[in-house]
Design a protein around this motif. Structure first.
Motif, PDB file in Angstrom:
ATOM      1  N   TYR A   1      12.599   2.846   7.878  1.00 45.35           N
ATOM      2  CA  TYR A   1      12.887   2.300   6.544  1.00 45.35           C
ATOM      3  C   TYR A   1      12.848   3.424   5.528  1.00 45.35           C
ATOM      4  O   TYR A   1      11.941   4.261   5.533  1.00 45.35           O
ATOM      5  CB  TYR A   1      11.827   1.236   6.254  1.00 45.35           C
ATOM      6  CG  TYR A   1      11.551   0.904   4.808  1.00 45.35           C
ATOM      7  CD1 TYR A   1      12.468   0.198   4.041  1.00 45.35           C
ATOM      8  CD2 TYR A   1      10.333   1.271   4.228  1.00 45.35           C
ATOM      9  CE1 TYR A   1      12.187  -0.128   2.722  1.00 45.35           C
ATOM     10  CE2 TYR A   1      10.047   0.939   2.913  1.00 45.35           C
ATOM     11  CZ  TYR A   1      10.973   0.246   2.161  1.00 45.35           C
ATOM     12  OH  TYR A   1      10.685  -0.079   0.858  1.00 45.35           O
TER      13      TYR A   1
ATOM     14  N   ALA B   1      20.828  -1.813   2.679  1.00 42.18           N
ATOM     15  CA  ALA B   1      21.704  -1.713   3.846  1.00 42.18           C
ATOM     16  C   ALA B   1      20.866  -1.894   5.101  1.00 42.18           C
ATOM     17  O   ALA B   1      19.826  -1.245   5.256  1.00 42.18           O
ATOM     18  CB  ALA B   1      22.417  -0.374   3.885  1.00 42.18           C
TER      19      ALA B   1
ATOM     20  N   ILE C   1      21.203  -1.851   9.354  1.00 42.83           N
ATOM     21  CA  ILE C   1      22.080  -1.376  10.417  1.00 42.83           C
ATOM     22  C   ILE C   1      21.567  -1.904  11.750  1.00 42.83           C
ATOM     23  O   ILE C   1      20.388  -1.736  12.077  1.00 42.83           O
ATOM     24  CB  ILE C   1      22.157   0.165  10.414  1.00 42.83           C
ATOM     25  CG1 ILE C   1      22.654   0.676   9.044  1.00 42.83           C
ATOM     26  CG2 ILE C   1      23.099   0.660  11.490  1.00 42.83           C
ATOM     27  CD1 ILE C   1      21.594   1.033   8.068  1.00 42.83           C
TER      28      ILE C   1
ATOM     29  N   PHE D   1      22.602   4.916   9.095  1.00 37.54           N
ATOM     30  CA  PHE D   1      21.394   4.754   8.288  1.00 37.54           C
ATOM     31  C   PHE D   1      21.355   5.821   7.189  1.00 37.54           C
ATOM     32  O   PHE D   1      21.152   5.520   6.003  1.00 37.54           O
ATOM     33  CB  PHE D   1      20.177   4.869   9.208  1.00 37.54           C
ATOM     34  CG  PHE D   1      18.837   4.817   8.525  1.00 37.54           C
ATOM     35  CD1 PHE D   1      18.168   3.615   8.361  1.00 37.54           C
ATOM     36  CD2 PHE D   1      18.223   5.978   8.074  1.00 37.54           C
ATOM     37  CE1 PHE D   1      16.914   3.567   7.754  1.00 37.54           C
ATOM     38  CE2 PHE D   1      16.982   5.944   7.467  1.00 37.54           C
ATOM     39  CZ  PHE D   1      16.327   4.735   7.302  1.00 37.54           C
TER      40      PHE D   1
ATOM     41  N   PHE E   1      24.143   5.501   4.382  1.00 40.86           N
ATOM     42  CA  PHE E   1      23.784   4.583   3.296  1.00 40.86           C
ATOM     43  C   PHE E   1      22.669   5.179   2.425  1.00 40.86           C
ATOM     44  O   PHE E   1      22.728   5.098   1.195  1.00 40.86           O
ATOM     45  CB  PHE E   1      23.336   3.242   3.873  1.00 40.86           C
ATOM     46  CG  PHE E   1      24.444   2.324   4.271  1.00 40.86           C
ATOM     47  CD1 PHE E   1      25.152   1.604   3.321  1.00 40.86           C
ATOM     48  CD2 PHE E   1      24.789   2.165   5.613  1.00 40.86           C
ATOM     49  CE1 PHE E   1      26.178   0.746   3.686  1.00 40.86           C
ATOM     50  CE2 PHE E   1      25.808   1.304   5.990  1.00 40.86           C
ATOM     51  CZ  PHE E   1      26.512   0.592   5.035  1.00 40.86           C
ATOM     52  N   GLN E   2      21.682   5.753   3.052  1.00 34.90           N
ATOM     53  CA  GLN E   2      20.537   6.300   2.310  1.00 34.90           C
ATOM     54  C   GLN E   2      20.984   7.381   1.328  1.00 34.90           C
ATOM     55  O   GLN E   2      20.534   7.433   0.182  1.00 34.90           O
ATOM     56  CB  GLN E   2      19.502   6.834   3.303  1.00 34.90           C
ATOM     57  CG  GLN E   2      18.209   7.305   2.666  1.00 34.90           C
ATOM     58  CD  GLN E   2      18.202   8.803   2.435  1.00 34.90           C
ATOM     59  OE1 GLN E   2      18.770   9.572   3.201  1.00 34.90           O
ATOM     60  NE2 GLN E   2      17.560   9.226   1.365  1.00 34.90           N
TER      61      GLN E   2
ATOM     62  N   PHE F   1      21.262   3.711  -1.256  1.00 35.20           N
ATOM     63  CA  PHE F   1      20.844   2.411  -0.739  1.00 35.20           C
ATOM     64  C   PHE F   1      19.414   2.483  -0.215  1.00 35.20           C
ATOM     65  O   PHE F   1      18.953   3.528   0.251  1.00 35.20           O
ATOM     66  CB  PHE F   1      21.732   1.980   0.432  1.00 35.20           C
ATOM     67  CG  PHE F   1      23.100   1.486   0.050  1.00 35.20           C
ATOM     68  CD1 PHE F   1      23.452   0.153   0.218  1.00 35.20           C
ATOM     69  CD2 PHE F   1      24.065   2.353  -0.455  1.00 35.20           C
ATOM     70  CE1 PHE F   1      24.712  -0.309  -0.100  1.00 35.20           C
ATOM     71  CE2 PHE F   1      25.336   1.907  -0.779  1.00 35.20           C
ATOM     72  CZ  PHE F   1      25.660   0.571  -0.609  1.00 35.20           C
ATOM     73  N   THR F   2      18.712   1.370  -0.275  1.00 29.86           N
ATOM     74  CA  THR F   2      17.508   1.195   0.531  1.00 29.86           C
ATOM     75  C   THR F   2      17.979   0.849   1.933  1.00 29.86           C
ATOM     76  O   THR F   2      18.746  -0.101   2.111  1.00 29.86           O
ATOM     77  CB  THR F   2      16.634   0.067  -0.036  1.00 29.86           C
ATOM     78  OG1 THR F   2      15.997   0.538  -1.230  1.00 29.86           O
ATOM     79  CG2 THR F   2      15.569  -0.366   0.961  1.00 29.86           C
ATOM     80  N   ALA F   3      17.569   1.620   2.938  1.00 28.16           N
ATOM     81  CA  ALA F   3      18.127   1.480   4.278  1.00 28.16           C
ATOM     82  C   ALA F   3      17.057   1.061   5.284  1.00 28.16           C
ATOM     83  O   ALA F   3      15.917   1.523   5.230  1.00 28.16           O
ATOM     84  CB  ALA F   3      18.772   2.786   4.723  1.00 28.16           C
TER      85      ALA F   3
ATOM     86  N   ARG G   1      16.779   0.218   9.616  1.00 30.78           N
ATOM     87  CA  ARG G   1      17.251  -0.041  10.966  1.00 30.78           C
ATOM     88  C   ARG G   1      16.026  -0.440  11.781  1.00 30.78           C
ATOM     89  O   ARG G   1      14.907  -0.036  11.474  1.00 30.78           O
ATOM     90  CB  ARG G   1      17.967   1.161  11.569  1.00 30.78           C
ATOM     91  CG  ARG G   1      17.104   2.373  11.882  1.00 30.78           C
ATOM     92  CD  ARG G   1      17.978   3.545  12.338  1.00 30.78           C
ATOM     93  NE  ARG G   1      17.247   4.538  13.102  1.00 30.78           N
ATOM     94  CZ  ARG G   1      16.611   5.586  12.605  1.00 30.78           C
ATOM     95  NH1 ARG G   1      16.608   5.778  11.292  1.00 30.78           N
ATOM     96  NH2 ARG G   1      15.981   6.437  13.397  1.00 30.78           N
TER      97      ARG G   1
END
Length: 226
Positions: free
Chosen positions: A17, A28, A30, A50, A53-54, A58-60, A62
């Motif tokens: 995260y 986002a 994934i 991941f 997006f980061q 974005f807050t990502a 997976r």
């Protein structure tokens, strides 16, 4: 990139995260390929999406579906995995209550799960469906698909043959109010062997265009511009 453990429907789920600095940043999530065929959150395509997006603010998140890595539970043929994805989104949203929108990116099995989640969560405003398998999984739930997104696949994919993917794209093209962007990577197989960078570049280009307000119907652009 913090390692996280959070509660899922069948026990704990393991994830990675990266929160955005902006509390209102979009989220986002994934989703990785099939758990019984080597799919994990550390799949190189998932890993690189991941960070894609980061890097764009974005807050990502997976995570490993149940039964993979430190995630508890047993493989549930998609039913439990959809619940895992919903719980994961709930968890990250609880940490970012000011975030109003979300994106889902899924690869192979993860694309099927992601598209199902899309139907259940109106805050998901965009998706990336990478090498979906409409020849294997039922996508008839997309009636109608609620968000614009990208479907990207390889021309030499024997797991998800191009004609099967084309049938899904053609069906979605008939729906009003969304815009489906299709990209076919010439020479790529289901694993994008030797074409990984092309895949990531196409996904990044699509995301950048969407962030500029492009690749959506005109009525969506007008709403976004208010």
């Amino acid at each position: 990139m913090p390692e996280v453990i959070f509660n899922g429907p069948a026990g704990r789920l393991e994830g990675r995260y990266q929160p955005a600095a902006d509390k209102t940043a979009p989220i986002a999530m994934i989703l990785h390929p099939h758990p019984q065929f080597g799919g994990t959150m550390n799949n190189p395509i998932i890993y690189n999406l991941f960070y894609m997006f980061q890097k764009r603010g974005f807050t990502a998140l997976r995570f490993n579906f149940r039964s993979i890595g430190r995630s508890q539970g047993e493989f549930d043929h998609g039913v439990g995995e959809l619940s895992d994805a919903a719980s994961a989104l709930d968890w990250v949203q609880s940490l970012h209550p000011e975030s109003k929108s979300c994106w889902i990116a899924g690869y192979s099995f993860g694309a099927w799960i992601g598209m199902q989640l899309l139907m259940r969560r109106p805050e998901i405003e965009g998706f990336m469906s990478i090498a979906p398998q409409p020849n294997t999984y039922d996508f008839s739930f997309l009636a109608p698909c609620p968000s614009s997104g990208l479907i990207i696949h390889g021309s030499q994919d024997k797991v998800a043959p191009p004609d099967a993917v084309q049938g899904l794209v053609d069906k979605l093209h008939t729906q009003k109010g969304i815009l489906i962007t299709q990209k076919t990577i010439e020479g790529a197989n289901h694993f994008f062997t030797g074409h990984e960078q092309t895949l990531l570049d196409e996904c990044a280009d699509y995301l950048d265009a969407r962030m500029r307000g492009e690749l959506v119907p005109d009525n969506v652009k007008k709403l976004a511009g208010r």
